[in-house]
Design a protein around this motif. Structure first.
Motif, PDB file in Angstrom:
ATOM      1  N   GLN A 505       0.817  -1.204   0.000  1.00 31.47           N
ATOM      2  CA  GLN A 505       0.000   0.000   0.000  1.00 31.47           C
ATOM      3  C   GLN A 505       0.861   1.270   0.000  1.00 31.47           C
ATOM      4  OE1 GLN A 505      -2.342   0.556   3.575  1.00 31.47           O
ATOM      5  NE2 GLN A 505      -4.017   1.491   2.421  1.00 31.47           N
ATOM      6  N   VAL A 506       1.905   1.272   0.835  1.00 30.99           N
ATOM      7  CA  VAL A 506       2.767   2.446   0.945  1.00 30.99           C
ATOM      8  C   VAL A 506       3.577   2.631  -0.334  1.00 30.99           C
ATOM      9  CG1 VAL A 506       4.688   3.493   2.202  1.00 30.99           C
ATOM     10  CG2 VAL A 506       2.872   2.307   3.452  1.00 30.99           C
ATOM     11  N   LEU A 507       4.081   1.545  -0.909  1.00 25.39           N
ATOM     12  CA  LEU A 507       4.845   1.661  -2.152  1.00 25.39           C
ATOM     13  C   LEU A 507       3.974   2.206  -3.285  1.00 25.39           C
ATOM     14  CD1 LEU A 507       6.987  -1.627  -2.071  1.00 25.39           C
ATOM     15  CD2 LEU A 507       7.804   0.730  -1.860  1.00 25.39           C
ATOM     16  N   LYS A 508       2.717   1.827  -3.300  1.00 25.85           N
ATOM     17  CA  LYS A 508       1.810   2.340  -4.332  1.00 25.85           C
ATOM     18  C   LYS A 508       1.587   3.840  -4.152  1.00 25.85           C
ATOM     19  CE  LYS A 508      -2.754   1.687  -6.365  1.00 25.85           C
ATOM     20  NZ  LYS A 508      -4.033   0.927  -6.331  1.00 25.85           N
ATOM     21  N   TRP A 509       1.347   4.251  -2.910  1.00 22.34           N
ATOM     22  CA  TRP A 509       1.179   5.684  -2.642  1.00 22.34           C
ATOM     23  C   TRP A 509       2.422   6.473  -3.043  1.00 22.34           C
ATOM     24  CZ3 TRP A 509      -0.989   4.910   2.989  1.00 22.34           C
ATOM     25  CH2 TRP A 509      -2.359   4.606   2.913  1.00 22.34           C
ATOM     26  N   SER A 510       3.592   5.914  -2.705  1.00 25.75           N
ATOM     27  CA  SER A 510       4.850   6.636  -2.904  1.00 25.75           C
ATOM     28  C   SER A 510       5.243   6.755  -4.363  1.00 25.75           C
ATOM     29  CB  SER A 510       5.978   5.924  -2.133  1.00 25.75           C
ATOM     30  OG  SER A 510       5.684   5.868  -0.752  1.00 25.75           O
ATOM     31  N   THR A 511       4.837   5.786  -5.180  1.00 25.66           N
ATOM     32  CA  THR A 511       5.263   5.798  -6.585  1.00 25.66           C
ATOM     33  C   THR A 511       4.199   6.315  -7.549  1.00 25.66           C
ATOM     34  OG1 THR A 511       4.573   3.471  -6.767  1.00 25.66           O
ATOM     35  CG2 THR A 511       6.898   3.904  -6.256  1.00 25.66           C
ATOM     36  N   ARG A 522      12.623   7.102  -3.813  1.00 28.37           N
ATOM     37  CA  ARG A 522      12.897   6.111  -2.773  1.00 28.37           C
ATOM     38  C   ARG A 522      11.903   4.954  -2.867  1.00 28.37           C
ATOM     39  NH1 ARG A 522      13.885   7.602   3.555  1.00 28.37           N
ATOM     40  NH2 ARG A 522      15.383   8.991   2.527  1.00 28.37           N
ATOM     41  N   GLY A 523      10.657   5.276  -3.188  1.00 30.57           N
ATOM     42  CA  GLY A 523       9.670   4.218  -3.346  1.00 30.57           C
ATOM     43  C   GLY A 523      10.043   3.259  -4.454  1.00 30.57           C
ATOM     44  N   TYR A 524      10.466   3.788  -5.616  1.00 29.37           N
ATOM     45  CA  TYR A 524      10.893   2.919  -6.727  1.00 29.37           C
ATOM     46  C   TYR A 524      12.116   2.098  -6.331  1.00 29.37           C
ATOM     47  CZ  TYR A 524       7.703   4.775 -10.267  1.00 29.37           C
ATOM     48  OH  TYR A 524       6.588   5.097 -10.994  1.00 29.37           O
ATOM     49  N   MET A 525      13.044   2.712  -5.587  1.00 29.21           N
ATOM     50  CA  MET A 525      14.249   1.994  -5.190  1.00 29.21           C
ATOM     51  C   MET A 525      13.879   0.782  -4.330  1.00 29.21           C
ATOM     52  SD  MET A 525      17.405   3.202  -2.762  1.00 29.21           S
ATOM     53  CE  MET A 525      16.418   2.843  -1.307  1.00 29.21           C
ATOM     54  N   TYR A 526      13.006   1.005  -3.328  1.00 30.84           N
ATOM     55  CA  TYR A 526      12.608  -0.093  -2.459  1.00 30.84           C
ATOM     56  C   TYR A 526      11.824  -1.154  -3.244  1.00 30.84           C
ATOM     57  CZ  TYR A 526      13.972   2.402   1.820  1.00 30.84           C
ATOM     58  OH  TYR A 526      14.686   3.023   2.809  1.00 30.84           O
ATOM     59  N   TRP A 527      10.961  -0.708  -4.150  1.00 26.63           N
ATOM     60  CA  TRP A 527      10.143  -1.666  -4.911  1.00 26.63           C
ATOM     61  C   TRP A 527      11.036  -2.578  -5.758  1.00 26.63           C
ATOM     62  CZ3 TRP A 527       4.556  -0.150  -5.971  1.00 26.63           C
ATOM     63  CH2 TRP A 527       3.826  -1.251  -6.428  1.00 26.63           C
ATOM     64  N   ARG A 528      11.984  -1.974  -6.444  1.00 20.57           N
ATOM     65  CA  ARG A 528      12.880  -2.793  -7.282  1.00 20.57           C
ATOM     66  C   ARG A 528      13.791  -3.659  -6.435  1.00 20.57           C
ATOM     67  NH1 ARG A 528      14.082   2.285 -11.319  1.00 20.57           N
ATOM     68  NH2 ARG A 528      12.102   2.160 -12.481  1.00 20.57           N
ATOM     69  N   LEU A 529      14.199  -3.127  -5.295  1.00 17.66           N
ATOM     70  CA  LEU A 529      15.062  -3.906  -4.406  1.00 17.66           C
ATOM     71  C   LEU A 529      14.312  -5.132  -3.893  1.00 17.66           C
ATOM     72  CD1 LEU A 529      17.830  -3.986  -2.943  1.00 17.66           C
ATOM     73  CD2 LEU A 529      16.768  -2.717  -1.082  1.00 17.66           C
TER      74      LEU A 529
END
Length: 631
Positions: A505-511, A522-529
């Motif tokens: 949910q948070v990654l969707k909001w952030s990206t 930062r959201g994309y970085m964490y998602w890809r990581l």
């Protein structure tokens, strides 16, 4: 016409009538009264008084020192607005420069030198050359300052006319006040000049120290400033000079005391005996403590300079920490500076006493001061390892008060304590979690979110706590949003089952639903990581949960080079703002330690880089055979 304009013009007309009336005016009483009213209105920025310029100029010719003073003040104030009319006063002023009364000669000279108009500057050169040799010392003193003012207006004219050589001659004057004025003028000129430098030898510096006792406070301040141009060539010579200056530390004037400290600290760079240096700096303690009984403004100057000196020599006031405890009627700017000094002097020996004092400060009504006190307690826990437990207990007592701003400050500093001592004081997390409702400031929220994310595996309901913060994710500041994003990823890494839904949910909001590039990146970085390391969670853990850099209060200290430069400017605005003087006053040269055989090796890289023409007072000192003053 408005009532205000009518009133102003009526007032100007009334004053003009008083100045020009033909009625008998014994001792110019009526004119004096009118001029006093004009000066009062001028002081209150009533520019309607400029209408009276011709009438005031007529009064300059009157044979009255009191009237001339007020007329000259009026002339200085309005000369820029009416330069043509001001030029008409020049003949009268030049005549007054030859008056029999030294007071009128000096007053006229000061007036002409304060008017930055070309005609006045050109007309001042010849009279200044004569008045520098005037039989009256007060006139010679005024002439020295006149040269400095003229140099500020037209440096090339002063250098071509030989006036600087005339000021140099004042350095061998029989009157100490004249000598100090000459030094002040030369110091002011050389500080702003690219091609000149004031240089003083040992014999001349010795004579200057000798006449300090015969000077008033202003003159002593000028001489102490000029002594910074003395470069010792031998350690014993520097030590002797410092010893001779130390009695000035007992002076009642704050400027003289701070000026003496500045010169002695400067001389310590040329003294080889460490024990002698320690003996000298220990003498700073009593006079600095005495300055704390002065009015608040002087106290603040003394405290700022104490803070700077203690960066180098904390031992000189180690046993006097109680004098820095705050009083109930201290202004906030003094309280905050005292807190900084208390923190600087804190040690294992006095930490319990300091914590008791800070605990009292935290119960005051001044919110800003309370916040500073709570933050100081947290910084002490980081500074003194053995006192960390006592500091934390004090913070927990404060959190128990449930006062919102105290809880929030405590949360911020406890986060830093966790970073300093990982896996040591986690038992207090539960206390913080009970006070989540008190957090409404971004910094406190971000700190609490960091704690929850960092210790998600030890907080049983960490997912529920984060979910509460996420409820207002889109309304939070970017600081809190970034903290929530990182904390949610940490929760997922440590407790995948609890954090999976939240992290998506948070990654969707952030990206997808944010305009902030930092949060989105930062959201994309964490998602890809997380996507690329789905088969190997250790990689993600190493990146996100890696060991944090060590946190330390040492970062709050000034670097050595800055401290060295600031110590050469003690007693100035530079030492109050804790910035090099060149950053405060444009065009002012930074002070450096001059190269010398006596310069300590540790200070040899802090030397003057420039080259100056030898067009200085040293030329004139050498021609007098080393005798600065003659009996």
């Amino acid at each position: 016409m408005s009532d205000a304009k009518f009133f102003a013009k009526g007032k100007a007309a009334e004053l003009r009538l008083e100045l020009t009336s033909d009625k008998k005016d014994k001792n110019y009483t009526r004119r004096k009264t009118a001029l006093k009213r004009i000066v009062a209105n001028m002081t209150m920025n009533n520019n309607e008084m400029i209408q009276l310029f011709p009438d005031v100029l007529d009064c300059i010719k009157l044979d009255s020192l009191e009237i001339k003073k007020m007329c000259f003040l009026y002339l200085i104030n309005y000369c820029r607005l009416k330069p043509d009319l001001a030029n008409k006063a020049l003949p009268v002023l030049l005549d007054d420069l030859r008056d029999r009364s030294p007071l009128i000669r000096a007053l006229s000279l000061r007036t002409v030198s304060c008017i930055p108009l070309p005609a006045f500057n050109e007309a001042l050169v010849d009279p200044l050359s004569r008045l520098l040799r005037d039989p009256d010392p007060y006139v010679r003193k005024t002439a020295a300052f006149g040269v400095a003012k003229l140099w500020a207006s037209d440096a090339s004219m002063v250098e071509k006319s030989g006036l600087i050589e005339g000021v140099n001659q004042l350095l061998v004057d029989s009157n100490p006040t004249v000598v100090s004025a000459g030094l002040a003028a030369l110091t002011d000129i050389t500080d702003k000049s690219e091609g000149m430098k004031l240089a003083i030898g040992y014999q001349d510096a010795s004579k200057l120290v000798q006449i300090l006792g015969d000077c008033n406070e202003w003159s002593q301040t000028y001489i102490l400033s000029a002594l910074m141009a003395y470069t010792p060539q031998d350690p014993a010579e520097a030590l002797l000079m410092a010893e001779r200056l130390s009695p000035r530390l007992q002076h009642s004037n704050a400027s003289v005391v701070l000026g003496t400290i500045r010169v002695i600290l400067y001389l310590t760079h040329y003294i080889s005996d460490d024990s002698a240096i320690q003996g000298l700096v220990k003498r700073f303690g009593p006079p600095l403590v005495t300055l704390l009984s002065k009015p608040h403004e002087i106290q603040y100057v003394a405290l700022r300079n104490c803070f700077l000196i203690l960066q180098q020599y904390p031992q000189i006031l180690q046993n006097d920490i109680k004098v820095f405890f705050c009083k109930y009627n201290d202004p906030i700017y003094i309280k905050v500076t005292k807190l900084e000094i208390i923190f600087l002097l804190a040690s294992e020996d006095n930490i319990k006493e300091i914590l008791r004092e800070l605990r009292e400060y935290a119960s005051e009504i001044d919110v800003q001061f309370v916040r500073k006190a709570v933050r100081a307690i947290g910084k002490l826990a980081i500074k003194i390892d053995t006192a960390a437990r006592d500091c934390i207990d004090t913070l927990l007592d404060l959190v128990a008060t449930r006062v919102s701003y105290i809880v929030q400050e405590a949360t911020v500093v406890i986060k830093n304590i966790f970073r300093k001592y990982p896996n040591k004081y986690e038992s207090i997390i539960s206390v913080l979690c009970k006070n989540l409702d008190s957090l409404d400031e971004p910094e406190a929220k971000a700190a609490m979110v960091w704690i929850i994310g960092q210790y998600a595996d030890r907080i049983e309901n960490s997912d529920e706590l984060l979910d509460e913060f996420l409820f207002t994710f889109k309304e939070e500041t970017i600081e809190v949003q970034l903290a929530l994003l990182t904390a949610t990823v940490k929760l997922f890494i440590q407790r995948p089952a609890k954090g999976q839904e939240l992290v998506l949910q948070v990654l969707k909001w952030s990206t997808e639903e944010t305009d902030n590039p930092d949060l989105r990146d930062r959201g994309y970085m964490y998602w890809r990581l997380l996507s690329s390391s789905s088969g190997n969670a250790d990689i993600t853990r190493q990146v996100v949960m890696s060991e944090k850099p060590a946190i330390s209060v040492e970062s709050d200290k000034l670097d050595v080079r800055t401290i060295e430069e600031l110590s050469l400017n003690i007693g100035s605005l530079s030492s109050i703002y804790l910035k090099p003087v060149s950053q405060i006053f444009k065009g002012t040269k930074a002070r450096h330690l001059e190269q010398s055989p006596a310069l300590r090796r540790s200070d040899s890289n802090f030397e003057s880089p420039g080259f100056y023409q030898n067009y200085t007072a040293a030329n004139y000192f050498s021609t007098t055979g080393g005798d600065l003053l003659s009996d």
